[in-house]
Design an enzyme around this catalytic site. Sequence first.
Site, PDB file in Angstrom:
ATOM      1  N   ASP A  80       0.843  -1.193   0.000  1.00  0.00           N
ATOM      2  CA  ASP A  80       0.000   0.000   0.000  1.00  0.00           C
ATOM      3  C   ASP A  80       0.881   1.247   0.000  1.00  0.00           C
ATOM      4  OD1 ASP A  80      -3.027   0.849   0.636  1.00  0.00           O
ATOM      5  OD2 ASP A  80      -1.661   2.210   1.668  1.00  0.00           O
ATOM      6  N   ASN A 118      -2.397  12.887  -4.679  1.00  0.00           N
ATOM      7  CA  ASN A 118      -3.488  13.340  -5.535  1.00  0.00           C
ATOM      8  C   ASN A 118      -3.882  14.783  -5.240  1.00  0.00           C
ATOM      9  OD1 ASN A 118      -3.930  11.059  -7.169  1.00  0.00           O
ATOM     10  ND2 ASN A 118      -5.211  10.071  -5.617  1.00  0.00           N
ATOM     11  N   HIS A 126      -4.565  14.225  -9.925  1.00  0.00           N
ATOM     12  CA  HIS A 126      -4.854  12.812 -10.155  1.00  0.00           C
ATOM     13  C   HIS A 126      -4.054  12.231 -11.316  1.00  0.00           C
ATOM     14  CE1 HIS A 126      -8.124  12.227  -7.270  1.00  0.00           C
ATOM     15  NE2 HIS A 126      -8.450  13.484  -7.502  1.00  0.00           N
ATOM     16  N   ASP A 169      -2.089   8.809 -11.020  1.00  0.00           N
ATOM     17  CA  ASP A 169      -2.200   7.700 -11.975  1.00  0.00           C
ATOM     18  C   ASP A 169      -0.833   7.279 -12.500  1.00  0.00           C
ATOM     19  OD1 ASP A 169      -4.908   7.694 -11.672  1.00  0.00           O
ATOM     20  OD2 ASP A 169      -5.357   8.689 -13.573  1.00  0.00           O
ATOM     21  N   ARG A 183       8.821 -12.717 -10.107  1.00  0.00           N
ATOM     22  CA  ARG A 183       9.092 -13.918 -10.891  1.00  0.00           C
ATOM     23  C   ARG A 183       7.907 -14.225 -11.805  1.00  0.00           C
ATOM     24  NH1 ARG A 183       9.774 -17.917  -5.949  1.00  0.00           N
ATOM     25  NH2 ARG A 183       7.760 -16.900  -5.617  1.00  0.00           N
ATOM     26  N   GLU A 188      -4.783   2.439  -4.233  1.00  0.00           N
ATOM     27  CA  GLU A 188      -3.314   2.394  -4.251  1.00  0.00           C
ATOM     28  C   GLU A 188      -2.782   1.110  -3.639  1.00  0.00           C
ATOM     29  OE1 GLU A 188      -4.454   4.645  -0.450  1.00  0.00           O
ATOM     30  OE2 GLU A 188      -5.235   4.299  -2.464  1.00  0.00           O
TER      31      GLU A 188
END
Length: 440
Positions: free
Chosen positions: A306, A314, A319, A323, A338, A349
Amino acid sequence: MKVLLIENSRLYQLFLSDLFRRLGYQPVSVTSHKEALAALEKYSFRFVCMNLLLDGKDAIDFIPEIHHHDPNATVILLTSDRAAGIRMQAVKAGATEVIYKSSMSHIIRRLRVLLGGAPSDHLLTANRRVLYVEDSPTQAAIISTILEDDMQLDVEHCGSAETAIRWLADRKYDLVITDVVLQGEASGLWLLRKLRQLDNENAQLPVLTLTGHDDPTRRLELLRAGTTDYVTKPVLKEELIIRVNNLINNKLLLDKVLEQQAQMQQLAMRDELTGCYNRLGFRELSEKYISQATRQKRPLSLAIIDLDHFKQINDEHGHDAGDEVLRALGKLLRRKSRKSDVVARWGGEEFVLLLPDTNRDQGLCAVRKLGALVAAMDTGGDFSVTASIGLTSVTPPEKPELDTMITCADKALYRAKDAGRNCVVYRHCPPPSKTETERE
């Protein structure tokens, strides 16, 4: 010649566009009434193929507008609705034909008839592979000449059903042509039944059967055994060419549909912004690895990642910047994981990472490195980001359960947030009697 395709289903749009191209037409695809009008003003169309529902409304009322712009256009209506009266309403409004979306093969057959077949059928089928099973050298020479010289097909000939089924076990073909009566113990009927029982893609191959009998009993027997079509002897060259062309073209079109369906399924499992799997894709793939870990008694780890203070990014940078950070993180996680790992955007997020064949220590090592890479990541702006990570793992003889592991990793993530963020917290799963958590 151009064909106007008015269809809001992405799958049908791809399928129909490819079909029209193969039939020698240039499709112009639109999804709305407004786009259709713009196309009609710009181009002249020989055919207009449209879905019954247009912008959420009955498209039958749009047919007169089509003929107002292009009086000579042939209108074909596609619908899944079999309600009484729809065909009559459509015909009265000016439609030439109504085709029900009962199956892809049905649509292919109806459109091929309406559009007059493909002028370039031979070009489409050229170099396709045919397995021809015939024990008569004379008959084999005649048929092979037609297939190879007139149709430019790649023909492999054998004289027995036993040989044919061996070849079908590991070779790829686009069509099987077989005589019913063959030398040896096995007949063409035996070959048909064995073919349909194969566990590879050849089990679905179209089969053209050559028979000297045209009585109803024999026809039913062939159809029950799995033949797609049949030709009675003596074989007419023109009929053979038409039937072979139809069978191969139908297979190629259906192969394309299956390919497009697989592509659509992949798109449905991916997060559009980051390119990682979404929740649906993650759950579908994770179940396979969880079953594998249980069966093989191998460890399994799961991490939730997170971004710290993402709302602030933001709010302060916009924003678009947020993004860009999510795209960069998705790319980093996919690149540094892997091939066996499953990376997904869980929401906002938050990302989740499944690590097959990975125990506690290996998992901690992997996510520590990821945390450092996130902190060093290029955000595309004059700011940096960090991530809090919750990690859990299951080791044999414990059996992993996805929802339980997600809950454990989520609790570990909250501990990481409470501990000041930008750190990794591990929580064993399932939790032991004494809490086994530690900050790394």
